[in-house]
Design a protein around this motif. Structure first.
Motif, PDB file in Angstrom:
ATOM      1  N   LYS A   1      33.205 -25.677 -24.002  1.00  0.00           N
ATOM      2  CA  LYS A   1      32.792 -26.373 -25.220  1.00  0.00           C
ATOM      3  C   LYS A   1      31.934 -25.462 -26.088  1.00  0.00           C
ATOM      4  CE  LYS A   1      29.659 -29.974 -26.642  1.00  0.00           C
ATOM      5  NZ  LYS A   1      28.496 -30.741 -26.229  1.00  0.00           N
ATOM      6  N   GLU A   2      30.964 -24.809 -25.471  1.00  0.00           N
ATOM      7  CA  GLU A   2      30.081 -23.893 -26.192  1.00  0.00           C
ATOM      8  C   GLU A   2      29.447 -22.983 -25.161  1.00  0.00           C
ATOM      9  OE1 GLU A   2      27.148 -26.400 -28.079  1.00  0.00           O
ATOM     10  OE2 GLU A   2      26.206 -26.904 -26.191  1.00  0.00           O
ATOM     11  N   SER A   3      28.776 -21.920 -25.610  1.00  0.00           N
ATOM     12  CA  SER A   3      28.033 -21.092 -24.657  1.00  0.00           C
ATOM     13  C   SER A   3      26.638 -21.671 -24.564  1.00  0.00           C
ATOM     14  CB  SER A   3      27.982 -19.643 -25.136  1.00  0.00           C
ATOM     15  OG  SER A   3      27.200 -19.569 -26.313  1.00  0.00           O
ATOM     16  N   ILE A   4      26.024 -21.579 -23.365  1.00  0.00           N
ATOM     17  CA  ILE A   4      24.699 -22.195 -23.215  1.00  0.00           C
ATOM     18  C   ILE A   4      23.596 -21.319 -23.805  1.00  0.00           C
ATOM     19  CG2 ILE A   4      25.346 -23.609 -21.216  1.00  0.00           C
ATOM     20  CD1 ILE A   4      23.673 -21.576 -19.513  1.00  0.00           C
ATOM     21  N   ASP A   5      23.935 -20.131 -24.314  1.00  0.00           N
ATOM     22  CA  ASP A   5      22.894 -19.326 -24.978  1.00  0.00           C
ATOM     23  C   ASP A   5      22.944 -19.497 -26.506  1.00  0.00           C
ATOM     24  OD1 ASP A   5      25.269 -17.924 -25.133  1.00  0.00           O
ATOM     25  OD2 ASP A   5      24.462 -16.013 -24.433  1.00  0.00           O
TER      26      ASP A   5
ATOM     27  N   ALA B   1      41.974 -25.367 -26.758  1.00  0.00           N
ATOM     28  CA  ALA B   1      41.119 -26.487 -26.359  1.00  0.00           C
ATOM     29  C   ALA B   1      39.792 -25.953 -25.846  1.00  0.00           C
ATOM     30  CB  ALA B   1      41.798 -27.334 -25.285  1.00  0.00           C
ATOM     31  N   SER B   2      38.714 -26.623 -26.214  1.00  0.00           N
ATOM     32  CA  SER B   2      37.398 -26.291 -25.653  1.00  0.00           C
ATOM     33  C   SER B   2      37.068 -27.368 -24.632  1.00  0.00           C
ATOM     34  CB  SER B   2      36.350 -26.202 -26.757  1.00  0.00           C
ATOM     35  OG  SER B   2      35.998 -27.477 -27.206  1.00  0.00           O
ATOM     36  N   CYS B   3      36.673 -26.928 -23.441  1.00  0.00           N
ATOM     37  CA  CYS B   3      36.663 -27.820 -22.277  1.00  0.00           C
ATOM     38  C   CYS B   3      35.253 -28.209 -21.836  1.00  0.00           C
ATOM     39  CB  CYS B   3      37.360 -27.128 -21.111  1.00  0.00           C
ATOM     40  SG  CYS B   3      39.005 -26.531 -21.555  1.00  0.00           S
TER      41      CYS B   3
ATOM     42  N   ASP C   1      32.615 -22.738 -19.539  1.00  0.00           N
ATOM     43  CA  ASP C   1      33.860 -21.960 -19.405  1.00  0.00           C
ATOM     44  C   ASP C   1      34.476 -22.132 -18.018  1.00  0.00           C
ATOM     45  OD1 ASP C   1      33.270 -21.048 -21.926  1.00  0.00           O
ATOM     46  OD2 ASP C   1      32.480 -19.113 -21.267  1.00  0.00           O
ATOM     47  N   GLU C   2      33.649 -22.481 -17.021  1.00  0.00           N
ATOM     48  CA  GLU C   2      34.171 -22.667 -15.664  1.00  0.00           C
ATOM     49  C   GLU C   2      35.178 -23.810 -15.618  1.00  0.00           C
ATOM     50  OE1 GLU C   2      30.721 -23.184 -13.206  1.00  0.00           O
ATOM     51  OE2 GLU C   2      30.548 -21.021 -12.879  1.00  0.00           O
ATOM     52  N   TYR C   3      34.970 -24.834 -16.477  1.00  0.00           N
ATOM     53  CA  TYR C   3      35.951 -25.934 -16.525  1.00  0.00           C
ATOM     54  C   TYR C   3      37.293 -25.412 -17.042  1.00  0.00           C
ATOM     55  CZ  TYR C   3      31.972 -29.049 -15.856  1.00  0.00           C
ATOM     56  OH  TYR C   3      30.870 -29.667 -15.341  1.00  0.00           O
ATOM     57  N   ALA C   4      37.224 -24.580 -18.090  1.00  0.00           N
ATOM     58  CA  ALA C   4      38.448 -24.026 -18.676  1.00  0.00           C
ATOM     59  C   ALA C   4      39.178 -23.163 -17.653  1.00  0.00           C
ATOM     60  CB  ALA C   4      38.096 -23.197 -19.916  1.00  0.00           C
TER      61      ALA C   4
END
Lengths: 325, 246
Positions: free
Chosen positions: B116-120, B173-175, B39-42
């Motif tokens: 792109k996705e959550s890491i959990d 968009a997913s980043c 999410d930091e990229y987004a």
């Protein structure tokens, strides 16, 4: 009731991960007492689609619309939704790929289906529940997820099961027209750029992977990784610090914030084994670690290890593979 | 241009994962939570695009209970203008997507970004669900995002390459990397973040469609078999004859 499998094709061939998905779908169909139909997307030949019978697929639907050759999110979603309605599909199975995740998530809303991605095993259906095991916490754990509702969508992680090959069995290939309109292609790609892969092996689909870390000391030494990978017909990967400094492209980065892979063999060269890296590879069936530091944490997660200098060990391994072949 | 950036509150990447004794829940004891790295990229890219397009705003959205507010404040400190928290524990991807779609519809956002996705949970699902709920295009996963007026040009990663995709606003968009270099808050940002608006709204929509029954850790390795570096070739024989993987 039926099972619909989404099969991705490129350059006429069915992708390896889609052979696994077809196998998975056929087994789910057998569990539910029904048959599995496939809907093919991408550029396919009729002969290769008919061979999906070897994975247990009874019928393959194929829309020869030329604009479906490249991935178009809206058009693929409509195509697959139309096929799912026509076939009365209760379970839809696709690959946990960029295409599969893109269309699977849209389809779950359109078809009012429950969705599980990153699935690693066949479902359990005891007691009237439908439960799938999926990877969570970026490879650090698994979770059993109950899928509710009439319709379910499952995205299967690559290399999670072996594709079945029952020689001689063929599927019936049936022309399918989803009546797509120009508006469905509004988000079509303007351009598709493919990258040269080491030895032509795509990392997410690779059964064998040779990977390098900071211990490789610089991009000029990567030929040692590539030579072993080529001898083994393996894909190449790297750790996060390596892609962060651009020694290697980011799509080779495996780990918690890169991709998670589960090849049959993962050879880690000069990678210490930080917890974030292990998360990305710990579902590999066999892990080999080569590191000059005997205290490297990666050895604790390895099946085989060599304590030694990668610059000395790698050429020996490449030579031994060539000798064996 | 109105940007909506969805952030998730996840265990730090160094976390050793463990579960409650019944294996039904993640054990949060002693765990540091961070903004989901994807999410930091987004977030950073939205702030960069805001800076390049005068009059733009960046709103941060999180679906979570009050304990996620430190990370929402962190996103405000990095440079978002305001924040919305949907006051509910995120039950599953569909539940979260419904909340995002409801906020997006009310706020009239032009660009909806997330990692792109959550890491959990590693769902990689929310982007498409939000796009479908709103009837707008989705590009996932995006490695590059440029805007010219209401047209966005994105690079979408595909297995073995990339596609160049053009879409008009509104879109989702997913980043992921290498979209930008994620920013960290500076002292001025931290000071101003304290007074930026953070609105709390109740959840909406239908119940979750999936439910976690049980968690499990991967099986432990049996222990490493060491091969002498001088006889490195022996490893290849073991891989063929013993492990049978080559």
């Amino acid at each position: 009731m039926s099972v619909l499998v989404v099969v991705e094709c490129a350059e006429g061939e069915v992708k390896k991960s889609s052979l696994e998905v077809a196998t998975y779908g056929a087994q789910v169909a057998a569990m539910l007492g029904t048959t599995a139909t496939a809907i093919a997307v991408g550029e396919a030949t009729e002969a290769n689609l008919a061979k999906l019978g070897e994975q247990g697929i009874a019928k393959v639907l194929y829309d020869a619309e030329p604009r479906l050759k490249d991935f178009v999110n809206n058009a693929y979603t409509k195509l697959i939704a139309t096929a799912a309605e026509q076939e009365g599909a209760q379970v839809l199975v696709l690959a946990n790929s960029n295409i599969g995740a893109s269309v699977g998530s849209r389809l779950s809303v359109r078809l009012k289906a429950s969705l599980a991605t990153n699935v690693v095993e066949l479902p359990k259906t005891d007691g009237g529940q439908f439960v799938v095991k999926r990877g969570a916490f970026s490879g650090k754990a698994f979770s059993d997820v109950v899928l509710s509702g009439e319709r379910k969508i499952i995205a299967v992680k690559k290399n999670s099961l072996e594709a079945r090959h029952e020689a001689g069995k063929t599927a019936e290939v049936v022309a399918f027209a989803a009546q797509l309109a120009d508006a469905d292609f509004a988000d079509a790609p303007k351009q598709v750029v493919m990258q040269e892969q080491t030895g032509g092996v795509l990392l997410p689909e690779a059964e064998l992977v040779v990977s390098g870390g900071r211990g490789m000391k610089g991009p000029e030494n990567w030929h040692l990784i590539e030579e072993l990978a080529q001898a083994l017909h393996a894909g190449t990967a790297c750790s996060k610090p390596v892609s962060d400094v651009d020694w290697r492209p980011h799509h080779e980065h495996v780990g918690q914030t890169g991709i998670t892979i589960s090849p049959n063999l993962y050879i880690a060269c000069g990678i210490s084994g930080a917890i974030q890296h292990l998360a990305g590879v710990n579902s590999s069936k066999v892990i080999v670690v080569i590191n000059k530091d005997p205290e490297a944490p990666f050895f604790k997660a390895a099946d085989y290890g060599i304590v030694g200098d990668v610059f000395d060990v790698l050429p020996k391994l490449t030579a031994a593979v060539k000798e064996l072949n | 241009m109105k940007f909506l950036v969805c952030i998730s509150n996840v265990p730090d990447t160094t976390t050793k994962i463990s579960f409650t004794p019944d294996n039904k829940e993640f054990n949060k004891a002693g765990v540091q939570f961070v903004i989901n790295p994807w999410d930091e990229y987004a977030l950073t890219r939205a702030i960069e695009l805001k800076e390049a397009n005068a009059g733009s705003t960046v709103t941060v959205l999180n679906v979570g209970e009050a304990d996620t507010e430190p990370n929402i404040r962190k996103a405000l400190a990095i440079g978002a203008d305001d924040a919305i928290r949907v006051n509910a524990a995120p039950q599953d991807a569909f539940f979260v997507a419904e909340q995002i779609a409801a906020v997006a519809k009310d706020g009239g956002y032009d660009v909806i970004l997330m990692g792109k996705e959550s890491i959990d949970y590693n769902g990689f699902q929310v982007h498409g669900m939000v796009g479908e709920l709103l009837g707008i295009p989705t590009v996932a996963p995006a490695m590059k995002l440029d805007m010219a007026g209401t047209t966005a040009t994105l690079e979408r990663e595909i297995e073995g390459g990339k596609e160049i995709v053009e879409v008009s606003t509104p879109f989702v968009a997913s980043c992921q990397q290498p979209m930008c270099e994620p920013r960290i808050p500076n002292m001025r940002g931290i000071m101003t973040a304290r007074t930026k608006p953070l609105k709390v709204v109740p959840p909406v929509g239908d119940p979750a469609r999936t439910q976690v029954a049980e968690f499990a850790l991967p099986p432990k390795k049996q222990g490493v078999k060491l091969i002498d570096a001088a006889n490195a070739g022996e490893l290849i024989k073991l891989l063929r004859n013993e492990a049978k993987v080559i």
